[in-house]
Design a protein around this motif. Sequence first.
Motif, PDB file in Angstrom:
ATOM      1  N   ILE A 116     -15.932  -1.322 -22.022  1.00  0.00           N
ATOM      2  CA  ILE A 116     -16.180  -1.583 -20.605  1.00  0.00           C
ATOM      3  C   ILE A 116     -16.353  -0.274 -19.845  1.00  0.00           C
ATOM      4  CG2 ILE A 116     -15.138  -2.539 -18.509  1.00  0.00           C
ATOM      5  CD1 ILE A 116     -13.959  -4.766 -20.270  1.00  0.00           C
ATOM      6  N   GLY A 117     -15.610   0.752 -20.262  1.00  0.00           N
ATOM      7  CA  GLY A 117     -15.726   2.056 -19.632  1.00  0.00           C
ATOM      8  C   GLY A 117     -17.100   2.689 -19.784  1.00  0.00           C
TER       9      GLY A 117
ATOM     10  N   LEU B 121      -2.079  -1.028 -19.361  1.00  0.00           N
ATOM     11  CA  LEU B 121      -1.969  -0.026 -18.300  1.00  0.00           C
ATOM     12  C   LEU B 121      -2.020   1.387 -18.872  1.00  0.00           C
ATOM     13  CD1 LEU B 121       0.838  -1.597 -16.049  1.00  0.00           C
ATOM     14  CD2 LEU B 121      -1.641  -1.836 -15.828  1.00  0.00           C
ATOM     15  N   VAL B 122      -1.323   1.598 -19.980  1.00  0.00           N
ATOM     16  CA  VAL B 122      -1.331   2.913 -20.621  1.00  0.00           C
ATOM     17  C   VAL B 122      -2.728   3.246 -21.124  1.00  0.00           C
ATOM     18  CG1 VAL B 122      -0.484   4.235 -22.598  1.00  0.00           C
ATOM     19  CG2 VAL B 122       1.117   2.898 -21.215  1.00  0.00           C
ATOM     20  N   GLU B 123      -3.426   2.252 -21.671  1.00  0.00           N
ATOM     21  CA  GLU B 123      -4.766   2.494 -22.233  1.00  0.00           C
ATOM     22  C   GLU B 123      -5.759   2.876 -21.141  1.00  0.00           C
ATOM     23  OE1 GLU B 123      -6.596   3.231 -25.697  1.00  0.00           O
ATOM     24  OE2 GLU B 123      -4.561   2.409 -25.497  1.00  0.00           O
ATOM     25  N   VAL B 124      -5.723   2.161 -19.988  1.00  0.00           N
ATOM     26  CA  VAL B 124      -6.651   2.534 -18.914  1.00  0.00           C
ATOM     27  C   VAL B 124      -6.221   3.850 -18.268  1.00  0.00           C
ATOM     28  CG1 VAL B 124      -7.402   0.177 -18.451  1.00  0.00           C
ATOM     29  CG2 VAL B 124      -5.497   1.135 -17.140  1.00  0.00           C
ATOM     30  N   GLY B 125      -4.952   4.212 -18.464  1.00  0.00           N
ATOM     31  CA  GLY B 125      -4.491   5.508 -17.992  1.00  0.00           C
ATOM     32  C   GLY B 125      -5.069   6.668 -18.772  1.00  0.00           C
ATOM     33  N   LYS B 126      -5.579   6.388 -19.973  1.00  0.00           N
ATOM     34  CA  LYS B 126      -6.140   7.441 -20.817  1.00  0.00           C
ATOM     35  C   LYS B 126      -7.626   7.659 -20.581  1.00  0.00           C
ATOM     36  CE  LYS B 126      -2.953   6.301 -24.621  1.00  0.00           C
ATOM     37  NZ  LYS B 126      -2.897   5.742 -26.009  1.00  0.00           N
ATOM     38  N   ILE B 127      -8.258   6.740 -19.869  1.00  0.00           N
ATOM     39  CA  ILE B 127      -9.701   6.815 -19.685  1.00  0.00           C
ATOM     40  C   ILE B 127     -10.010   7.481 -18.349  1.00  0.00           C
ATOM     41  CG2 ILE B 127      -9.999   4.570 -18.553  1.00  0.00           C
ATOM     42  CD1 ILE B 127     -12.486   4.161 -20.310  1.00  0.00           C
ATOM     43  N   LYS B 128     -11.092   8.206 -18.286  1.00  0.00           N
ATOM     44  CA  LYS B 128     -11.434   8.938 -17.068  1.00  0.00           C
ATOM     45  C   LYS B 128     -12.312   8.088 -16.155  1.00  0.00           C
ATOM     46  CE  LYS B 128     -11.051  13.479 -19.248  1.00  0.00           C
ATOM     47  NZ  LYS B 128      -9.738  13.741 -18.645  1.00  0.00           N
ATOM     48  N   LYS B 129     -11.803   6.937 -15.800  1.00  0.00           N
ATOM     49  CA  LYS B 129     -12.474   6.052 -14.845  1.00  0.00           C
ATOM     50  C   LYS B 129     -11.427   5.546 -13.859  1.00  0.00           C
ATOM     51  CE  LYS B 129     -16.755   5.952 -16.368  1.00  0.00           C
ATOM     52  NZ  LYS B 129     -17.514   4.807 -16.859  1.00  0.00           N
TER      53      LYS B 129
ATOM     54  N   VAL C 166     -15.637   1.499 -12.245  1.00  0.00           N
ATOM     55  CA  VAL C 166     -14.219   1.248 -11.963  1.00  0.00           C
ATOM     56  C   VAL C 166     -13.755   0.106 -12.844  1.00  0.00           C
ATOM     57  CG1 VAL C 166     -12.512   0.649 -10.197  1.00  0.00           C
ATOM     58  CG2 VAL C 166     -14.541   1.976  -9.552  1.00  0.00           C
ATOM     59  N   LEU C 167     -12.587   0.256 -13.458  1.00  0.00           N
ATOM     60  CA  LEU C 167     -11.990  -0.804 -14.268  1.00  0.00           C
ATOM     61  C   LEU C 167     -10.972  -1.560 -13.417  1.00  0.00           C
ATOM     62  CD1 LEU C 167     -11.300   1.117 -17.608  1.00  0.00           C
ATOM     63  CD2 LEU C 167     -13.388  -0.028 -16.861  1.00  0.00           C
ATOM     64  N   GLN C 168     -11.002  -2.872 -13.510  1.00  0.00           N
ATOM     65  CA  GLN C 168     -10.073  -3.699 -12.745  1.00  0.00           C
ATOM     66  C   GLN C 168      -9.015  -4.302 -13.657  1.00  0.00           C
ATOM     67  OE1 GLN C 168     -11.487  -6.319  -9.477  1.00  0.00           O
ATOM     68  NE2 GLN C 168     -10.714  -8.010 -10.726  1.00  0.00           N
ATOM     69  N   ILE C 169      -7.767  -4.205 -13.231  1.00  0.00           N
ATOM     70  CA  ILE C 169      -6.659  -4.895 -13.899  1.00  0.00           C
ATOM     71  C   ILE C 169      -6.280  -6.087 -13.033  1.00  0.00           C
ATOM     72  CG2 ILE C 169      -4.280  -4.740 -14.733  1.00  0.00           C
ATOM     73  CD1 ILE C 169      -6.162  -3.033 -16.348  1.00  0.00           C
ATOM     74  N   GLY C 170      -6.422  -7.285 -13.573  1.00  0.00           N
ATOM     75  CA  GLY C 170      -6.168  -8.497 -12.798  1.00  0.00           C
ATOM     76  C   GLY C 170      -4.696  -8.822 -12.671  1.00  0.00           C
ATOM     77  N   THR C 171      -4.418  -9.818 -11.843  1.00  0.00           N
ATOM     78  CA  THR C 171      -3.036 -10.189 -11.537  1.00  0.00           C
ATOM     79  C   THR C 171      -2.232 -10.555 -12.779  1.00  0.00           C
ATOM     80  OG1 THR C 171      -1.663 -11.636 -10.145  1.00  0.00           O
ATOM     81  CG2 THR C 171      -3.654 -12.628 -11.085  1.00  0.00           C
ATOM     82  N   ARG C 172      -2.871 -11.212 -13.750  1.00  0.00           N
ATOM     83  CA  ARG C 172      -2.147 -11.653 -14.941  1.00  0.00           C
ATOM     84  C   ARG C 172      -1.785 -10.482 -15.860  1.00  0.00           C
ATOM     85  NH1 ARG C 172      -5.763 -15.663 -13.651  1.00  0.00           N
ATOM     86  NH2 ARG C 172      -5.004 -17.816 -13.718  1.00  0.00           N
TER      87      ARG C 172
END
Length: 281
Positions: free
Chosen positions: A111-112, A131-139, A117-123
């Motif tokens: 997706i990156g 959360l940790v994985e999207v923390g590693k990506i530069k987006k 921008v990556l979205q993390i949904g409510t669920r």
Amino acid sequence: MKDLKLVMAKNHDIITPKTQIKIGNLTIGRDFLVIAGPCSVESEEQIMKAARSVKEAGANMLRGGTYKPRTSPYSFQGLGRIGLQYLSKAGLETGLPIITEVTDTRDVYLIGEYADVLQIGTRNMQNYSLLVEVGKIKKPVLLKRGMNATIEEWLNSAEYIMNAGNPDVILCERGIRTFETYTRNTLDLSAVAVVKGLSHLPVVVDPSHATGRADLIIPMSLSAVMANCDGLEIEVHPSPAEALSDKEQQLTPEQFKTLMSVVNKTLAFKEELNRYENTAL
């Protein structure tokens, strides 16, 4: 909230400047952000129509779900990779940055490659491995508040992303689950003011998911603007009655055009009010 070292505006008497996130010509946290587009990418024709209409009305970011977490396993789950390709094409044609939800750690880098921008949904707000994985990506990451989450839990989730190395987090209030059933959720606008005081991160509001009703999106959007949010996320579909997901909460292009008109007037009024208050002081 003493363990929140990265998301807080003030930490041990050190003031962190308000976060600004630059994407192309858009600076989130300075420019008022309007994310608009359909709940789900359903076809190339549908997302192209939606993208052109929201761009014309004044939106500055395009949304569209390609991997959809649904309550029922039999509901439309999104088009996956081909949906990403359609969304990317629509973004390129209109010049709009694109945002879409990531639901699985295995899809983060795919997706990156497409999304700005990556979205993390409510669920998935407390899906810590994600959360940790999207923390590693530069987006940049837009983090929606969990429907049952406290403000402290929400900020802790943002801390996970930032602690993993990604400082570009946008918080999104999208309503919480209460005893009230008339609306889909209860939009907690007090959270906007609270979090704006606690954190340096930009805060946007999603009245579409908060209310679940198209007729309530305009008044709740204006209320969010006056609560000092940094932007809105609005669902817009070329033909909501034919939508494959969340048809009740999606605006028509004409309704979105009306929304943008009154939002711009409210922003201008708010700016004039701030000038008056500063002069009075």
